[in-house]
Design an enzyme around this catalytic site. Structure first.
Site, PDB file in Angstrom:
ATOM      1  N   GLN A  94      14.693   6.531  -4.816  1.00  0.00           N
ATOM      2  CA  GLN A  94      14.341   5.116  -4.739  1.00  0.00           C
ATOM      3  C   GLN A  94      12.887   4.826  -5.089  1.00  0.00           C
ATOM      4  O   GLN A  94      12.544   3.682  -5.368  1.00  0.00           O
ATOM      5  CB  GLN A  94      14.662   4.585  -3.349  1.00  0.00           C
ATOM      6  CG  GLN A  94      16.142   4.633  -3.022  1.00  0.00           C
ATOM      7  CD  GLN A  94      16.448   4.098  -1.648  1.00  0.00           C
ATOM      8  OE1 GLN A  94      16.562   4.844  -0.698  1.00  0.00           O
ATOM      9  NE2 GLN A  94      16.563   2.782  -1.528  1.00  0.00           N
TER      10      GLN A  94
ATOM     11  N   ARG B   4       9.007  10.092   6.675  1.00  0.00           N
ATOM     12  CA  ARG B   4      10.291  10.633   6.246  1.00  0.00           C
ATOM     13  C   ARG B   4      10.430  10.469   4.734  1.00  0.00           C
ATOM     14  O   ARG B   4      10.283   9.362   4.217  1.00  0.00           O
ATOM     15  CB  ARG B   4      11.449   9.921   6.962  1.00  0.00           C
ATOM     16  CG  ARG B   4      12.787  10.537   6.591  1.00  0.00           C
ATOM     17  CD  ARG B   4      13.970   9.891   7.269  1.00  0.00           C
ATOM     18  NE  ARG B   4      15.179  10.435   6.663  1.00  0.00           N
ATOM     19  CZ  ARG B   4      16.304   9.767   6.480  1.00  0.00           C
ATOM     20  NH1 ARG B   4      16.417   8.516   6.882  1.00  0.00           N
ATOM     21  NH2 ARG B   4      17.340  10.343   5.904  1.00  0.00           N
TER      22      ARG B   4
ATOM     23  N   HIS C  17      19.602  12.942  -0.146  1.00  0.00           N
ATOM     24  CA  HIS C  17      19.649  11.498   0.068  1.00  0.00           C
ATOM     25  C   HIS C  17      20.352  10.859  -1.129  1.00  0.00           C
ATOM     26  O   HIS C  17      19.748  10.100  -1.897  1.00  0.00           O
ATOM     27  CB  HIS C  17      18.237  10.936   0.247  1.00  0.00           C
ATOM     28  CG  HIS C  17      18.195   9.594   0.905  1.00  0.00           C
ATOM     29  ND1 HIS C  17      17.516   9.353   2.085  1.00  0.00           N
ATOM     30  CD2 HIS C  17      18.755   8.407   0.555  1.00  0.00           C
ATOM     31  CE1 HIS C  17      17.653   8.075   2.415  1.00  0.00           C
ATOM     32  NE2 HIS C  17      18.408   7.483   1.503  1.00  0.00           N
TER      33      HIS C  17
ATOM     34  N   ASN D  62      21.782  12.648   4.393  1.00  0.00           N
ATOM     35  CA  ASN D  62      21.581  11.278   4.846  1.00  0.00           C
ATOM     36  C   ASN D  62      22.826  10.426   4.634  1.00  0.00           C
ATOM     37  O   ASN D  62      23.364  10.353   3.523  1.00  0.00           O
ATOM     38  CB  ASN D  62      20.416  10.638   4.074  1.00  0.00           C
ATOM     39  CG  ASN D  62      20.188   9.193   4.493  1.00  0.00           C
ATOM     40  OD1 ASN D  62      19.659   8.932   5.576  1.00  0.00           O
ATOM     41  ND2 ASN D  62      20.588   8.241   3.654  1.00  0.00           N
ATOM     42  N   GLU D  63      23.276   9.793   5.689  1.00  0.00           N
ATOM     43  CA  GLU D  63      24.343   8.787   5.670  1.00  0.00           C
ATOM     44  C   GLU D  63      25.604   9.244   4.936  1.00  0.00           C
ATOM     45  O   GLU D  63      25.958   8.718   3.871  1.00  0.00           O
ATOM     46  CB  GLU D  63      23.828   7.469   5.076  1.00  0.00           C
ATOM     47  CG  GLU D  63      22.768   6.804   5.933  1.00  0.00           C
ATOM     48  CD  GLU D  63      22.412   5.394   5.469  1.00  0.00           C
ATOM     49  OE1 GLU D  63      22.949   4.947   4.431  1.00  0.00           O
ATOM     50  OE2 GLU D  63      21.590   4.737   6.135  1.00  0.00           O
TER      51      GLU D  63
ATOM     52  N   ASN E  18      20.627   5.772  11.746  1.00  0.00           N
ATOM     53  CA  ASN E  18      20.131   4.698  10.890  1.00  0.00           C
ATOM     54  C   ASN E  18      20.856   3.426  11.298  1.00  0.00           C
ATOM     55  O   ASN E  18      22.092   3.379  11.270  1.00  0.00           O
ATOM     56  CB  ASN E  18      20.419   4.985   9.412  1.00  0.00           C
ATOM     57  CG  ASN E  18      19.565   6.100   8.850  1.00  0.00           C
ATOM     58  OD1 ASN E  18      18.702   6.644   9.527  1.00  0.00           O
ATOM     59  ND2 ASN E  18      19.813   6.447   7.597  1.00  0.00           N
TER      60      ASN E  18
ATOM     61  N   TYR F 253      20.721  -0.982  11.038  1.00  0.00           N
ATOM     62  CA  TYR F 253      20.131  -2.186  10.486  1.00  0.00           C
ATOM     63  C   TYR F 253      20.700  -3.464  11.079  1.00  0.00           C
ATOM     64  O   TYR F 253      19.992  -4.443  11.225  1.00  0.00           O
ATOM     65  CB  TYR F 253      20.348  -2.226   8.962  1.00  0.00           C
ATOM     66  CG  TYR F 253      19.554  -1.192   8.209  1.00  0.00           C
ATOM     67  CD1 TYR F 253      18.253  -1.459   7.785  1.00  0.00           C
ATOM     68  CD2 TYR F 253      20.089   0.058   7.935  1.00  0.00           C
ATOM     69  CE1 TYR F 253      17.513  -0.516   7.098  1.00  0.00           C
ATOM     70  CE2 TYR F 253      19.344   1.021   7.256  1.00  0.00           C
ATOM     71  CZ  TYR F 253      18.062   0.730   6.836  1.00  0.00           C
ATOM     72  OH  TYR F 253      17.321   1.665   6.167  1.00  0.00           O
TER      73      TYR F 253
ATOM     74  N   GLU G  47      16.062   5.279  10.409  1.00  0.00           N
ATOM     75  CA  GLU G  47      15.892   4.122   9.535  1.00  0.00           C
ATOM     76  C   GLU G  47      16.167   2.851  10.329  1.00  0.00           C
ATOM     77  O   GLU G  47      17.113   2.789  11.115  1.00  0.00           O
ATOM     78  CB  GLU G  47      16.853   4.139   8.327  1.00  0.00           C
ATOM     79  CG  GLU G  47      16.555   5.190   7.289  1.00  0.00           C
ATOM     80  CD  GLU G  47      17.490   5.106   6.088  1.00  0.00           C
ATOM     81  OE1 GLU G  47      18.000   3.997   5.794  1.00  0.00           O
ATOM     82  OE2 GLU G  47      17.723   6.139   5.447  1.00  0.00           O
TER      83      GLU G  47
END
Length: 501
Positions: free
Chosen positions: A42, A100, A146, A191-192, A332, A334, A401
């Protein structure tokens, strides 16, 4: 950081959110770590420089620009590959404890496979980055995977759909432990996995874009868990004694608030949590798939005339291999949704959502973030932390996150300040009132980035990046100063004199 749907919102709807909740003014505990985060795909850019190989997101975005909201790609992103020194200074100025970041697998092994020697230029990049962070007293938290799978592994055997990926990932993990173990004490394997598997190999909305609902996502889930477990055991047996680090997997989840106190709505909430977090968390913390997931997928598979469940069984040996592969629990988080009981979807619908089988929505009165699926409801953070505590026997928890996007990139981002304040206040409530063993919080993100399917349309950083500027200038937003204040004062009170022990 993930994407589920694109829904434009105005800045006004964000700024209209002003919490009336009481802010917890306790100091964060002495051992509590505050950090910021981002990921290689990213922010780094330099997609084909210095020996880096092509990834599934490179292929996905550049071959199908119409699949990305603004037709952009991660070719340059925030250009952190060239501007990493500036970014390290930015992290230092914020006064945080940890940063991170992720390692791009394709920078170490361009095709994904373990070759005789890893790519020297990629190794040097990460060594310089990690050593610079440590020299400034910033603890690196390093994610091995990731989402940016080397494209060759997808082309050769289907990536995460094949059991072959398990040992190949383990080889890559061992290399990273060998190369960077002296600089890293916090390791994240993957990740995720829900986004990797459901979005990548179920609905097909994410790279590599495989549409296999209710089948591919579960095959992927098993392989991801086995890959994580093998990497964990490699560290445990070969590196822990020397480096004394910690290893975990990061799992993401919404909070699912029951629409009423009715038992069927509470059950809908629990089922949603078990399919979302528990699908990956239960094998790691308790052993095997969650009972409700096994039962529902098996029942719906049988009713559809299948001879076996679409959810692949875990053998006794696999359950033993996966169980206990954590040194702390990562979450994580949100957003929150509301859920209620619903009719049973047709068994011909094999989608992940149909397997869950609940009514899931975002209340209109909850403000929305810039990606549309954000519903801002801070109490969900505290409720989710308590659910994790109760479900997994009160483990150490680290938030890896948490953050809020918008579509404007405004420097006057009071909506983001409100979000961090209220979510962190709920974290403090969980610590001091509920005795949740929460030891760390990581804000996503320190700077604007390339947000997958939304490209540069979704802006989530505390530092603005001008993506129209070839130099990719970084400009602090109002939230950067606010978060720096939190890291410095170790408290949410505007006046540090009001902070309490």
């Amino acid at each position: 950081m993930g994407f589920k749907s694109v829904l434009l919102v105005t800045l006004g709807s964000l700024l209209s959110f002003c919490s009336t909740a009481k802010v917890n003014k306790h100091f964060f505990p002495p051992n509590f770590k505050i950090g910021v985060a981002n990921a290689a795909a990213q922010i780094e850019g330099a997609w084909n420089e210095d020996g880096k190989g092509e990834t599934i997101w490179d292929r996905f975005a550049m071959s199908h620009p119409d699949w990305i909201f603004d037709h952009s790609s991660p070719q340059v992103a925030a250009d952190s590959y060239h501007k990493w020194r500036e970014d390290v200074e930015m992290v230092k100025e914020m006064g945080v404890d940890h940063y991170r970041l992720s390692i791009a697998w394709a920078r170490i092994y361009p095709d994904g496979y373990k070759t005789e020697e890893p790519n020297a230029r990629g190794v040097a990049y990460y060594k310089n980055l990690l050593r610079s962070l440590r020299a400034l007293g910033i603890e690196p938290m390093v994610t091995l995977y990731h989402w940016d799978l080397p494209q060759k592994l997808q082309d050769d055997f289907g990536g995460w759909l094949s059991p072959k990926i398990v040992d190949i990932f383990a080889d890559y993990a061992r290399t990273c432990f060998e190369l960077f173990g002296d600089e890293v004490n916090w390791w994240i394997t993957i990740n995720e996995p829900k986004q990797i598997c459901e979005a990548g190999y179920g609905s097909g909305g994410y790279a590599p874009g495989v549409f296999s609902p209710g089948v591919g996502n579960y095959k992927c889930a098993k392989n991801v868990l086995l890959a994580h477990a093998k990497a964990y055991h490699i560290y445990d047996k070969e590196f822990r004694k020397k480096n004394q680090g910690k290893v975990a997997i990061v799992i993401d989840s919404n909070w699912f608030e029951p629409a009423s106190a009715k038992p069927e709505d509470k059950e809908a909430s629990e089922r949603s949590l078990q399919f979302t977090y528990g699908l990956y968390g239960n094998p790691v913390f308790n052993g095997d798939w969650p009972a409700v997931v096994k039962e529902r997928v098996a029942q719906r598979s049988k009713q559809a005339g299948l001879k076996e469940s679409r959810l692949p069984a875990l053998t006794k040996e696999e359950i033993k291999l996966i169980k206990g592969t954590y040194d702390f629990l990562c979450i994580n988080h949100y957003t929150s949704h509301k859920v209620s009981a619903w009719y049973e979807p047709p068994v011909t619908d094999t989608s992940f959502g149909a397997d869950i089988g609940v009514n899931d929505w975002m209340p209109k009165e909850w403000p929305k973030g810039g990606e549309g699926w954000f519903s801002v409801w801070a109490p969900g953070m505290r409720k989710l932390l308590n659910w994790l505590k109760d479900t997994y026997n009160n483990p150490e928890i680290v938030i890896t996150e948490n953050g809020l996007s918008d579509n404007t990139g405004t420097l006057e981002d009071d909506h983001r300040i409100n979000y961090y304040r209220d979510y962190l206040s709920n974290c403090l409530d969980a610590i001091y009132i509920d005795n949740v063993n929460l030891t760390g919080y990581t804000a996503w993100s320190i700077l604007d980035d390339w947000e997958w399917r939304t490209g540069y349309h979704s802006l989530i950083g505390m530092y603005k990046v001008d993506f129209n500027d070839p130099n990719r200038a970084r400009i602090p937003k109002k939230s950067a100063a606010y978060f720096t204040q939190i890291a410095k004062n170790r408290c949410l009170a505007e006046n540090p004199a009001e902070c309490i022990h």
